[in-house]
Design a protein around this motif. Structure first.
Motif, PDB file in Angstrom:
ATOM      1  N   HIS A 173      -4.919   5.214  -0.704  1.00 40.21           N
ATOM      2  CA  HIS A 173      -6.320   4.871  -0.518  1.00 40.21           C
ATOM      3  C   HIS A 173      -7.057   4.611  -1.828  1.00 40.21           C
ATOM      4  O   HIS A 173      -8.244   4.267  -1.802  1.00 40.21           O
ATOM      5  CB  HIS A 173      -7.025   5.982   0.261  1.00 40.21           C
ATOM      6  CG  HIS A 173      -6.515   6.154   1.660  1.00 40.21           C
ATOM      7  ND1 HIS A 173      -6.382   5.090   2.523  1.00 40.21           N
ATOM      8  CD2 HIS A 173      -6.089   7.246   2.349  1.00 40.21           C
ATOM      9  CE1 HIS A 173      -5.904   5.514   3.686  1.00 40.21           C
ATOM     10  NE2 HIS A 173      -5.719   6.816   3.603  1.00 40.21           N
ATOM     11  N   ASP A 174      -6.354   4.751  -2.938  1.00 38.03           N
ATOM     12  CA  ASP A 174      -6.977   4.437  -4.222  1.00 38.03           C
ATOM     13  C   ASP A 174      -7.146   2.929  -4.353  1.00 38.03           C
ATOM     14  O   ASP A 174      -6.241   2.156  -4.017  1.00 38.03           O
ATOM     15  CB  ASP A 174      -6.121   4.962  -5.368  1.00 38.03           C
ATOM     16  CG  ASP A 174      -6.675   4.563  -6.719  1.00 38.03           C
ATOM     17  OD1 ASP A 174      -7.884   4.764  -6.947  1.00 38.03           O
ATOM     18  OD2 ASP A 174      -5.908   4.030  -7.553  1.00 38.03           O
ATOM     19  N   THR A 182       0.818  -1.220   0.000  1.00 33.37           N
ATOM     20  CA  THR A 182       0.000   0.000   0.000  1.00 33.37           C
ATOM     21  C   THR A 182       0.844   1.258   0.000  1.00 33.37           C
ATOM     22  O   THR A 182       0.639   2.161  -0.838  1.00 33.37           O
ATOM     23  CB  THR A 182      -0.925   0.015   1.232  1.00 33.37           C
ATOM     24  OG1 THR A 182      -1.764  -1.134   1.212  1.00 33.37           O
ATOM     25  CG2 THR A 182      -1.782   1.274   1.252  1.00 33.37           C
ATOM     26  N   TRP A 183       1.804   1.338   0.908  1.00 35.62           N
ATOM     27  CA  TRP A 183       2.473   2.608   1.166  1.00 35.62           C
ATOM     28  C   TRP A 183       3.746   2.835   0.368  1.00 35.62           C
ATOM     29  O   TRP A 183       4.043   3.983   0.005  1.00 35.62           O
ATOM     30  CB  TRP A 183       2.750   2.750   2.659  1.00 35.62           C
ATOM     31  CG  TRP A 183       1.493   2.820   3.452  1.00 35.62           C
ATOM     32  CD1 TRP A 183       0.889   1.815   4.153  1.00 35.62           C
ATOM     33  CD2 TRP A 183       0.630   3.957   3.575  1.00 35.62           C
ATOM     34  NE1 TRP A 183      -0.280   2.244   4.719  1.00 35.62           N
ATOM     35  CE2 TRP A 183      -0.474   3.551   4.383  1.00 35.62           C
ATOM     36  CE3 TRP A 183       0.674   5.248   3.098  1.00 35.62           C
ATOM     37  CZ2 TRP A 183      -1.509   4.428   4.707  1.00 35.62           C
ATOM     38  CZ3 TRP A 183      -0.361   6.124   3.426  1.00 35.62           C
ATOM     39  CH2 TRP A 183      -1.425   5.712   4.226  1.00 35.62           C
ATOM     40  N   VAL A 184       4.492   1.800   0.065  1.00 36.14           N
ATOM     41  CA  VAL A 184       5.735   2.002  -0.691  1.00 36.14           C
ATOM     42  C   VAL A 184       5.446   2.514  -2.101  1.00 36.14           C
ATOM     43  O   VAL A 184       6.024   3.534  -2.522  1.00 36.14           O
ATOM     44  CB  VAL A 184       6.581   0.716  -0.712  1.00 36.14           C
ATOM     45  CG1 VAL A 184       7.776   0.878  -1.662  1.00 36.14           C
ATOM     46  CG2 VAL A 184       7.064   0.371   0.688  1.00 36.14           C
ATOM     47  N   THR A 220      -3.141  -4.554  -1.989  1.00 37.64           N
ATOM     48  CA  THR A 220      -2.982  -3.430  -1.075  1.00 37.64           C
ATOM     49  C   THR A 220      -4.049  -3.547   0.007  1.00 37.64           C
ATOM     50  O   THR A 220      -4.981  -4.352  -0.101  1.00 37.64           O
ATOM     51  CB  THR A 220      -3.137  -2.096  -1.815  1.00 37.64           C
ATOM     52  OG1 THR A 220      -4.467  -2.017  -2.341  1.00 37.64           O
ATOM     53  CG2 THR A 220      -2.123  -1.978  -2.952  1.00 37.64           C
ATOM     54  N   ALA A 221      -3.945  -2.725   1.042  1.00 35.59           N
ATOM     55  CA  ALA A 221      -4.926  -2.787   2.126  1.00 35.59           C
ATOM     56  C   ALA A 221      -6.349  -2.511   1.628  1.00 35.59           C
ATOM     57  O   ALA A 221      -7.274  -3.247   1.977  1.00 35.59           O
ATOM     58  CB  ALA A 221      -4.538  -1.823   3.245  1.00 35.59           C
ATOM     59  N   ALA A 281      -7.519  -1.315   8.663  1.00 33.04           N
ATOM     60  CA  ALA A 281      -6.285  -1.691   7.970  1.00 33.04           C
ATOM     61  C   ALA A 281      -5.735  -0.573   7.100  1.00 33.04           C
ATOM     62  O   ALA A 281      -4.516  -0.416   6.968  1.00 33.04           O
ATOM     63  CB  ALA A 281      -6.525  -2.943   7.129  1.00 33.04           C
ATOM     64  N   ALA A 282      -6.611   0.204   6.472  1.00 27.76           N
ATOM     65  CA  ALA A 282      -6.146   1.265   5.574  1.00 27.76           C
ATOM     66  C   ALA A 282      -5.609   2.471   6.328  1.00 27.76           C
ATOM     67  O   ALA A 282      -4.914   3.310   5.748  1.00 27.76           O
ATOM     68  CB  ALA A 282      -7.273   1.692   4.642  1.00 27.76           C
TER      69      ALA A 282
END
Length: 675
Positions: A599-600, A475-477, A615-616, A636-637
């Motif tokens: 968050h997409d 998700t974040w990387v 992703t989350a 989770a997100a």
């Protein structure tokens, strides 16, 4: 209003060169996918069968299908309440906080920051789905209306309104507060309001996650959105031509909005700048220059050769009475308790022309409107103006002192020996503070109540696959990589276009090159970009999760207006006057784009099928499974660590940087901060 040192040919060339990476990125990731999408819209077939040229058949089918018009009408209807919040609630709250003074305004910024950091469309939608369970009651039970085709559209509108209230209100306040810092805030507020309205409409036209998770477009296509219709055509029925046609029509509307917004920003002379640091925790106040005596040794003796030349006003002698004939062109006097009143019956000579006076606490008042002109900055004996004053920088009236200091972020005349005068922010009254605090309390309580389904869902959910370390990395990387690249490229172009001004006053019109994609997200490009990723063999790979955009056009617009405002108001070199003051904004926008990317759900949903690459948000969507009763990992997100770090960074940015921003148009001036 221009910088005192207009750019030369070499500087203009550097400015154009800095914009080259953004131009290349726009060509690769915006222009080509747009052309590819338009071409695909004239094709039939796709993955399952051979693609053939179909002419305008896809458009004829869409325009003749009632489902397409219903999707358009429902999509537009989702914008209504967020638009009302953005253009009514947001500006009114911003005005109340602005008039309430420093601590209510900063408290509002801090409280509203939470809505920005914690908003995740998939998580919010999943939390509302809990209302479909028989044992649920309260506000979340509103979701029961999603079961019936007759009530589903109205129910989804209400859920979208409730879910986005806090976020929209927070972003509107962030946008409108700087516009209220101008001496004549009307034009800037109107310009900002139009841009905000365009942004809300554009975001509404691309609504995907909320409707897709809550209803999937059902029941019986009653809640189908344009983005959902495009997704169904292109990736559920494999009709790429129809999906591309929907994307093309949506993109055309978004392009018109982007061009119109850019024209408004350029034609109105919209600019963003910084007010000096005053009274903020952890930051030093501006130094107070020594105040020269009104009479006796060291006092100015001529309005033409002293520090009051070029229209600067004389400071008052606190608590003294003296002959105002000494100041023949707008002298200063102090009344009872050191407070002067000008333009009134019985005022001393020269007062009608607006001299400066010291109040009980060293405040400065002038004229019939009680605003504070900038006084000149004096040397040790008050005989010479400050060096920055002579270079066209504008000295600023400072709290607690009768004099002023030179600031590179306030408007100057651009001519040696001349200083622009700017009014000070009016002091907050007890009534203003009460109104501001009450307005903030009402909005915060409303946002808390409307966000309760999400908060209750976070507290009740259990950790699952969406909370795993692998899902968080997925998700974040990629989100951070995409944000750093797209905002970094935009920042270089903004430094060139807004800071170095390669076309002089017309430089911001270069933004028209990027304007059609100002409001376009990943959705309208999804058909073309999915084909490109598939052709490269990157489906179900980690690199595919990186958002396929090399330049963030919204960041480019904001940073260009900021660099423009800084360049026009500084008497320093480019590095210290433009680059360093604008660098924090680039970091703030990179953080914002990171949140949007993380968050997409639409893009990662298309390019990965293996659960190890979810992703989350995608993992949450898989857990929900439409109307399934499976409990989703709603938190989770927005993991606690991310929320804590994001909130700390945003609150710091709000208090130390965003609270100092001012938005003006053309020749309007910036009010100096009370604190």
């Amino acid at each position: 209003m221009t910088s005192p040192n207009p750019p030369g040919t070499g500087t203009r060339l550097v400015g154009l060169l800095l914009a080259v990476p953004a131009l290349v990125g726009t060509l690769i990731t915006l222009v080509l996918p747009t052309a590819q999408t338009i071409w695909l819209s004239f094709q039939s077939g796709g993955v399952l069968r051979k693609s053939t040229y179909a002419g305008t058949d896809n458009y004829a089918k869409l325009l003749g299908d009632d489902a397409s018009w219903r999707a358009l009408g429902f999509t537009v209807s989702l914008v209504g309440f967020p638009l009302l919040v953005a253009l009514v609630v947001g500006p009114l709250l911003a005005l109340a906080l602005d008039r309430a003074g420093p601590w209510p305004r900063r408290a509002g910024r801090v409280l509203l920051s939470l809505a920005v950091v914690t908003f995740s469309p998939v998580a919010v939608a999943a939390s509302w789905l809990r209302g479909l369970m028989p044992e649920e009651s309260g506000l979340v039970a509103l979701a029961e209306g999603l079961r019936d085709p007759a009530t589903a559209p109205g129910t989804l509108r209400l859920i979208v309104a409730a879910a986005t209230f806090g976020l929209v209100c927070a972003l509107a306040v962030i946008a409108f507060l700087p516009a209220l810092r101008g001496h004549t805030p009307g034009p800037a507020t109107v310009a900002v309001g139009v841009l905000v309205a365009f942004a809300i409409v554009a975001a509404g036209l691309q609504t995907f996650a909320l409707s897709q998770v809550l209803t999937g477009g059902g029941p019986q296509r009653a809640t189908q959105t344009l983005a959902g219709l495009q997704y169904d055509y292109a990736f559920r029925t494999a009709e790429f031509g129809l999906g591309a046609a929907v994307a093309t029509l949506t993109g055309a509307v978004l392009g018109v909005l982007g061009i119109a917004a850019t024209i408004i920003a350029a034609a109105s002379g919209l600019r963003i700048t910084l007010t000096p640091k005053t009274g903020l925790p952890g930051l030093p106040d501006l130094p107070e220059p020594p105040t020269p005596p009104a009479f006796g040794p060291g006092a100015p003796t001529s309005a033409q050769h002293g520090p009051f030349a070029s229209g600067a006003q004389a400071p008052a002698a606190l608590g003294q009475q003296g002959p105002t004939a000494f100041f023949p062109h707008g002298g200063a006097a102090s009344g009872q308790g050191g407070q002067a009143a000008f333009g009134q019956q019985g005022s001393l000579p020269g007062g009608a022309q607006g001299g400066a006076a010291s109040g009980p606490q060293g405040a400065v008042t002038s004229g019939s409107q009680g605003q504070t002109p900038f006084g000149a900055a004096f040397g040790a004996h008050g005989s010479q103006p400050h060096s920055g004053h002579a270079q066209g920088g504008a000295p600023e009236a400072h709290d607690g002192g009768a004099g002023g200091v030179t600031s590179p972020y306030l408007p100057g005349s651009g001519q040696p020996g001349k200083a622009r005068q700017a009014p000070a922010r009016r002091a907050a009254t007890p009534a203003g503070v009460a109104i501001g605090v009450a307005a903030l309390a009402v909005v915060v309580v409303a946002a808390f109540v409307l966000a309760w389904p999400w908060m209750d869902g976070v507290l009740a959910s259990r950790a699952g696959a969406a909370s795993s370390l692998r899902a968080q990395v997925n998700t974040w990387v990629p989100a951070v990589i995409g944000a750093v690249v797209s905002v970094g490229v935009a920042y270089l172009a903004a430094l060139g276009i807004g800071g170095l001004r390669p076309l002089g006053r017309a430089s911001e019109w270069l933004l028209l090159i990027f304007a059609p994609w100002l409001f376009v997200g990943a959705g309208p490009f999804s058909v073309a970009n999915w084909q490109n990723v598939r052709n490269l063999g990157l489906i179900d790979t980690f690199p595919a999760l990186i958002p396929p955009l090399l330049v963030s056009v919204p960041a480019l617009l904001v940073l260009t207006l900021l660099c423009k405002g800084l360049a026009e108001r500084t008497d320093r070199d480019f590095f210290s006057g433009v680059f360093l003051p604008s660098l924090p904004m680039a970091g703030i926008l990179a953080g914002a784009v990171t949140l949007v990317n993380a968050h997409d759900v639409q893009w990662p949903l298309l390019v990965v099928q293996h659960t190890d690459l979810f992703t989350a948000p995608v993992a949450q969507m898989a857990q929900v499974g439409g109307f399934s009763r499976a409990a989703a990992d709603i938190g989770a997100a927005t993991p606690l660590v991310v929320v804590a770090v994001g909130l700390a960074v945003l609150v710091t940015a709000q208090l130390l940087y965003l609270d100092r921003l001012a938005v003006t148009t053309k020749d309007s001036r910036v009010r100096t901060p009370v604190s």
